[in-house]
Structures are given as structure tokens and as C-alpha cells.
Design an enzyme around this catalytic site. Structure first.
Site, PDB file in Angstrom:
ATOM      1  N   MET A  36      35.165 -13.133  49.382  1.00  0.00           N
ATOM      2  CA  MET A  36      34.504 -11.820  49.408  1.00  0.00           C
ATOM      3  C   MET A  36      35.515 -10.672  49.381  1.00  0.00           C
ATOM      4  O   MET A  36      35.343  -9.696  48.647  1.00  0.00           O
ATOM      5  CB  MET A  36      33.606 -11.704  50.638  1.00  0.00           C
ATOM      6  CG  MET A  36      32.829 -10.402  50.679  1.00  0.00           C
ATOM      7  SD  MET A  36      31.878 -10.172  52.182  1.00  0.00           S
ATOM      8  CE  MET A  36      30.461 -11.199  51.876  1.00  0.00           C
TER       9      MET A  36
ATOM     10  N   LYS B 156      25.069   4.863  30.712  1.00  0.00           N
ATOM     11  CA  LYS B 156      24.228   4.092  31.642  1.00  0.00           C
ATOM     12  C   LYS B 156      25.107   3.371  32.669  1.00  0.00           C
ATOM     13  O   LYS B 156      26.325   3.256  32.472  1.00  0.00           O
ATOM     14  CB  LYS B 156      23.366   3.110  30.857  1.00  0.00           C
ATOM     15  CG  LYS B 156      24.165   2.117  30.030  1.00  0.00           C
ATOM     16  CD  LYS B 156      23.272   1.343  29.055  1.00  0.00           C
ATOM     17  CE  LYS B 156      24.118   0.454  28.159  1.00  0.00           C
ATOM     18  NZ  LYS B 156      23.327  -0.189  27.102  1.00  0.00           N
TER      19      LYS B 156
ATOM     20  N   TYR C 219      38.621 -21.189  50.170  1.00  0.00           N
ATOM     21  CA  TYR C 219      37.361 -21.924  50.296  1.00  0.00           C
ATOM     22  C   TYR C 219      37.276 -23.051  49.270  1.00  0.00           C
ATOM     23  O   TYR C 219      37.604 -22.851  48.097  1.00  0.00           O
ATOM     24  CB  TYR C 219      36.168 -20.993  50.067  1.00  0.00           C
ATOM     25  CG  TYR C 219      35.937 -20.019  51.196  1.00  0.00           C
ATOM     26  CD1 TYR C 219      35.622 -20.468  52.475  1.00  0.00           C
ATOM     27  CD2 TYR C 219      36.017 -18.647  50.972  1.00  0.00           C
ATOM     28  CE1 TYR C 219      35.398 -19.568  53.506  1.00  0.00           C
ATOM     29  CE2 TYR C 219      35.789 -17.744  51.995  1.00  0.00           C
ATOM     30  CZ  TYR C 219      35.482 -18.216  53.268  1.00  0.00           C
ATOM     31  OH  TYR C 219      35.260 -17.328  54.277  1.00  0.00           O
TER      32      TYR C 219
ATOM     33  N   ARG D  71      13.564  -6.957  21.715  1.00  0.00           N
ATOM     34  CA  ARG D  71      13.685  -6.548  23.101  1.00  0.00           C
ATOM     35  C   ARG D  71      12.728  -5.370  23.290  1.00  0.00           C
ATOM     36  O   ARG D  71      11.656  -5.536  23.820  1.00  0.00           O
ATOM     37  CB  ARG D  71      15.152  -6.191  23.394  1.00  0.00           C
ATOM     38  CG  ARG D  71      15.602  -6.571  24.763  1.00  0.00           C
ATOM     39  CD  ARG D  71      17.102  -6.426  24.944  1.00  0.00           C
ATOM     40  NE  ARG D  71      17.622  -5.140  24.476  1.00  0.00           N
ATOM     41  CZ  ARG D  71      18.848  -4.695  24.736  1.00  0.00           C
ATOM     42  NH1 ARG D  71      19.680  -5.407  25.453  1.00  0.00           N
ATOM     43  NH2 ARG D  71      19.254  -3.525  24.266  1.00  0.00           N
TER      44      ARG D  71
HETATM   45  C1  LIG Z   1      24.095   0.126  25.930  1.00  0.00           C
HETATM   46  C2  LIG Z   1      23.550   0.638  24.667  1.00  0.00           C
HETATM   47  C3  LIG Z   1      24.397   1.145  23.680  1.00  0.00           C
HETATM   48  C4  LIG Z   1      25.902   1.092  23.783  1.00  0.00           C
HETATM   49  O1  LIG Z   1      26.337  -0.232  23.650  1.00  0.00           O
HETATM   50  P1  LIG Z   1      27.897  -0.625  23.595  1.00  0.00           P
HETATM   51  O2  LIG Z   1      27.903  -2.032  23.199  1.00  0.00           O
HETATM   52  O3  LIG Z   1      28.428  -0.423  24.985  1.00  0.00           O
HETATM   53  O4  LIG Z   1      28.537   0.295  22.629  1.00  0.00           O
HETATM   54  C5  LIG Z   1      23.830   1.699  22.568  1.00  0.00           C
HETATM   55  N1  LIG Z   1      22.473   1.728  22.414  1.00  0.00           N
HETATM   56  C6  LIG Z   1      21.641   1.234  23.335  1.00  0.00           C
HETATM   57  C7  LIG Z   1      20.178   1.281  23.109  1.00  0.00           C
HETATM   58  C8  LIG Z   1      22.139   0.665  24.483  1.00  0.00           C
HETATM   59  O5  LIG Z   1      21.297   0.153  25.398  1.00  0.00           O
END
Ligand SMILES: *Cc1c(COP(=O)(O)O)cnc(C)c1O
Length: 338
Positions: free
Chosen positions: A278, A11, A230, A105
Site C-alpha cells: 500500500m 476528463k 508480502y 459505446r
Molecule cells: C477521452 C476521449 C478523447 C481523448 O482520447 P485520447 O486517447 O486521450 O486522446 C477524445 N474523445 C472522446 C469522446 C473521449 O472520451
């Protein structure tokens, strides 16, 4: 995790590393898992033929066509998604029933799992139903909701169901006593050499896949009382040299990294000074007297674990990896161990 197959989690553009890099790099994985449907389609276009899992499932009706046409497997975490799949015609979809084992969740509560499982099994478009859950606290031994407790919830509702199960993010895999029984695991951050949770110093000997580098583009000699950047947040207490690095928050370097955040100049460890802007940030050149314009700067990666920088900036390595901005030029080193 002997015997378990691996969903390599890609992802967020493979945690900022680029899907076009992830496809060859994860050739040995059994499948790729992500949440973005357009990116899942891109994985197919990049030539990935093994399974692809959508970890949040479909968001609306238009996603159904992509799931069917690109042979994507999908999580089902709510009744609305079941209704979508019930509409599917001419599709054969492998679904993954998400169980809410305590994280609250996504997912169905354990008590509902047998009924939802049966409903999914009965849908004409569904060819297979697996079960998955996600751990809230695998990196935190002091938590009340432990992986063992979640596993207990999960396995209790999975009992008697003919289904493969998938658990274990990176943190669960790194536990001294990991929850063992599972068919598939889902590591993410460890595949890129990051430590799950807030885990510096790096205890596992993982190698960083990503190094963020830049150069000094200016050097300033400060007198006592001169301030930097800054907000004039850092002021010299004595004469000193500082370097200005061509990297700022528009590149993905965290603006909230305070003075003292570690950085390497010509391989020598030093510290960020003042506020990150930036396009630039400033560094202390006291430990690197030979540094000059053009000296190489490592913001994280090779020689400086991303987790250390993240810790100093009050975040986790994941956030830094994912936030690398499009304007940062990417160079890929080929070959194993490169
Ligand atoms: C992101 C995610 C993972 C992987 O998590 P890590 O902590 O990066 O290993 C596994 N399962 C789900 C559902 C996730 O959203």
C-alpha cells in the site's frame, strides 16, 4: 490537422494532472472537453471562458441548470437526452450529436442521424447542432474496424447536413495517414506526453507533463534465499542490496506491477522487486551501489516514460496518470518547458 480547432480533453481531473493546472496550460486550446459536470462548473470558476464540452452529455434533469447557467456545450447520444433538452426553458444550448460509427459505446446509428439532427434543430433551446464520433482502433493498424471505415460511415450520414464535425483522439492524430477532414479534434493523452494505446517505446518525442517521484526510506542487505515483501514473491539468489521506496498502490502505483518493472534510483535504471504494497515498494540497488536512504526515485515521467511502466504492469499510461491518489503531494513547475 491543419485548420482544425482543438478541444483539449481534461476528463478525470485532466488525466490526473489537476484542472487548476490544465486551465493555464491549455490557454491556447479552443475549448476544453470532459465528462464530469461538477468539474465543468469548476472550470468556469477557475476562469475558463472559452467553450466547454460535456462528452457524455447530461445524466439527469438537474444537469440542465448547470448547462444553462455555465454555458456548457453538450453531447446528445440517446433519445432520453433529447427529451431532457426538449424540457429546457430560457436556455440556448449548443449540442453535439454523437454518431455511433461502429464502436457501439455511445451514439445514434448512422441511419437515424438525419432524423435526430432535424429533431434537435427544431428544439427551441437548441442554438447549434454539430456532429461527432469516436474511433475504436486508431492505434491498431491490424483492426478490422479502422478509422477510415468509421469515417466513411460517419461522413455518409453527415452528408448534406449543415454541421461542424469533430473526430480524432490522440491515436488518430498520430496515424501516418490521419482522417483529415474535420473542424475540431479531441486530443487527450498526447497533451500530457503519453502515448495513445499501448505504445512503448515512445516514438514521438513527447515530453511527460507528470513525473512521479519519491525517495528511498530504507535499505536492506539480503542474503541468498532472503525474500522480499508480502507473499515473499522475490527471493535473492545471491547477496544483494535492495531499497524500499515510499510509494505504493495507495499513491496510485499499480499493485499488479511485477518484479522487473522499470524504475530510476538516482537517475539509474533498475527494477521493482516483489509485490507492491500500500505504502511501499522495493527496488534492486545492484546497479546503484551508492544509493542510500534519501536517494531520489522516479516511478515514471522524466527519464522513464509512463508507457513503459504501464506496459510492464499490463496496462496503459492513461490508467496510471488518472490513478494518482489525493495524498500524493503535487508540485507545479512554472513556465514553458519546465
Ligand atoms: C477521452 C476521449 C478523447 C481523448 O482520447 P485520447 O486517447 O486521450 O486522446 C477524445 N474523445 C472522446 C469522446 C473521449 O472520451
Amino acid at each position: 490537422m491543419p485548420g482544425a480547432r482543438v478541444w483539449a480533453v481534461v476528463k478525470a481531473d485532466a488525466y490526473g494532472h489537476g484542472l487548476h493546472n490544465a486551465v493555464p496550460a491549455f490557454a491556447a486550446a479552443d475549448g476544453l472537453a470532459l465528462v464530469e459536470i461538477d468539474r465543468a462548473v469548476l472550470l468556469r470558476e477557475l476562469g475558463w471562458r472559452k467553450p466547454i464540452l460535456l462528452m457524455e452529455g447530461m445524466f439527469d434533469r438537474t444537469d440542465l441548470a448547470a448547462v444553462r447557467d455555465y454555458d456548457l456545450e453538450t453531447v446528445v447520444h440517446c433519445d432520453e437526452q433529447i427529451a431532457l433538452i426538449a424540457e429546457a426553458r430560457d436556455a440556448s444550448i449548443r449540442v453535439h450529436l454523437k454518431v455511433n460509427s461502429g464502436m457501439n459505446r455511445l451514439g445514434f446509428r448512422p441511419a437515424r442521424v438525419p432524423e435526430v439532427f432535424a429533431r434537435l434543430k427544431a428544439l427551441p433551446a437548441v442554438t447549434n447542432v454539430s456532429l461527432l464520433t469516436h474511433f475504436a482502433n486508431a492505434e491498431n493498424p491490424a483492426a478490422t474496424l479502422t478509422p477510415a471505415l468509421q469515417m466513411q460511415q460517419f461522413m455518409a450520414c453527415a452528408a448534406g447536413l449543415e454541421a461542424e464535425i469533430s473526430v480524432s483522439n490522440s491515436a488518430a492524430l498520430m496515424m501516418a495517414d490521419p482522417p483529415l477532414r474535420c473542424d475540431w479534434i479531441r486530443p487527450g493523452v498526447v497533451l500530457y506526453g503519453g502515448v495513445p494505446g499501448n505504445g512503448s517505446p515512445q516514438p514521438y518525442g513527447l515530453k511527460p507533463a507528470m513525473t512521479l517521484r519519491s525517495e528511498l526510506i530504507a535499505v536492506q542487505d539480503l542474503q541468498r534465499g532472503d525474500c522480499v515483501g508480502y507473499g515473499s514473491l522475490f527471493c535473492a539468489e545471491a547477496p544483494m542490496r535492495i531499497g524500499v521506496v515510499a510509494c505504493g498502490y495507495a499513491d496510485g502505483y499499480p499493485r499488479h506491477a511485477p518484479s522487473g518493472t522499470p524504475v530510476l534510483v538516482d537517475g539509474v535504471r533498475t527494477r521493482v522487486l516483489g509485490r507492491v504494497s500500500m505504502d511501499m515498494l522495493s527496488v534492486d540497488l545492484t546497479p546503484v551501489p551508492a544509493a542510500r536512504i534519501g536517494s531520489s526515485v522516479t516511478l515514471w515521467g522524466d527519464g522513464l516514460p509512463i508507457d513503459e511502466v504501464a506496459e510492464a504492469a499490463g496496462t496503459i499510461g492513461y490508467e496510471l496518470m488518472c490513478a494518482i491518489a489525493p495524498r500524493v503531494r503535487r508540485e507545479v513547475k512554472e513556465g514553458p518547458g519546465a
